[in-house]
Enzyme design. Structure first.
Site, PDB file in Angstrom:
ATOM      1  N   ARG A  75       0.819  -0.945   0.116  1.00  0.00           N
ATOM      2  CA  ARG A  75       0.074  -0.002  -0.261  1.00  0.00           C
ATOM      3  C   ARG A  75       0.855   1.171  -0.166  1.00  0.00           C
ATOM      4  NH1 ARG A  75      -2.736   4.494   0.317  1.00  0.00           N
ATOM      5  NH2 ARG A  75      -5.032   4.832   0.585  1.00  0.00           N
ATOM      6  N   GLU A  83     -11.190   5.563  -5.242  1.00  0.00           N
ATOM      7  CA  GLU A  83     -12.059   4.294  -5.623  1.00  0.00           C
ATOM      8  C   GLU A  83     -12.242   3.853  -6.487  1.00  0.00           C
ATOM      9  OE1 GLU A  83     -11.304   2.292  -2.960  1.00  0.00           O
ATOM     10  OE2 GLU A  83     -10.211   3.202  -1.405  1.00  0.00           O
ATOM     11  N   ARG A 143      -1.456  -4.949   4.643  1.00  0.00           N
ATOM     12  CA  ARG A 143      -0.602  -4.818   3.374  1.00  0.00           C
ATOM     13  C   ARG A 143       0.206  -4.188   4.460  1.00  0.00           C
ATOM     14  NH1 ARG A 143      -5.221  -1.803   0.628  1.00  0.00           N
ATOM     15  NH2 ARG A 143      -4.961  -0.814   2.698  1.00  0.00           N
TER      16      ARG A 143
END
Length: 211
Positions: A75, A83, A143
């Site tokens: 990330r 998004e 992540r």
């Protein structure tokens, strides 16, 4: 997390195999020291490893495989692109303190543009994954949180010490907002964001904003 030692010959092989990337800084000029920090020194003084991006999920999430075969879901630290898989929230992106970008379809469109930008510049390319000294190693979804650095072909492979921080490029080019958290380059990123907003670069050139 174990970081495997990468030998110089292998590094050169990865760089030659994947090619390099050119970025244009014409959209940004500043006398601030933030925009000219020594990226090579930053890399060398932080934990890092070389790898290849084999999948781009969206503008701020990629998969990297290290030369030893270890895979990492990264990330991109300090940035947030709109998004594409879920619905955007209309009050996350503010052009200024009084103007929120409320058009969720517009935000989704820029989410796809950010994804395309990441695919064009990162997919199947050699990168350097660099960990921040202030940020946690992993986020709440498991992540890895890191910067992605790449070589800039403006200077050619003859000068491999010239690098680009791709996280910064997302902010500079108006593909991402700064995700406020605790990381070393936060002030750098905020400076780039401020400029991108004031110049209406990328997604900040929203027709719903007051001009």
């Amino acid at each position: 997390m174990k970081i495997t030692k990468i030998y110089p010959a292998l590094i050169l092989f990865f760089i030659l195999l994947s090619g390099c990337i050119e970025f244009n800084d014409s959209n940004y000029t500043s006398d601030s020291s933030y925009s000219s920090y020594d990226k090579y020194n930053f890399i060398q003084t932080h934990e890092h490893f070389y790898g290849s991006v084999y999948r781009v999920v969206d503008g701020d999430t990629v998969y990297v495989v290290a030369p030893n075969g270890t895979e990492y879901k990264i990330r991109l630290l300090g940035v947030d692109t709109p998004e594409t898989y879920i619905k955007n929230k209309p009050y996350e992106y503010f052009i200024d303190e009084n103007t929120a970008m409320t058009d969720i379809n517009y935000l989704k469109e820029w989410g796809y543009k950010a994804t395309d930008f990441a695919k064009e510049n990162l997919e199947n390319k050699t990168v350097i994954v660099v960990f921040d000294k202030l940020s946690p190693r992993k986020g709440k979804y498991g992540r890895y949180l890191a910067y992605i650095f790449i070589n800039n072909t403006t200077y050619g492979i003859q000068k491999p010490k010239v690098f680009v921080n791709f996280n910064e490029e997302l902010v500079k080019n108006g593909y991402a907002r700064v995700y406020i958290s605790n990381f070393e380059l936060k002030d750098v990123f905020l400076e780039y964001e401020k400029h991108a907003k004031s110049q209406r670069i990328g997604m900040w050139n929203w027709s719903g904003a007051n001009n």
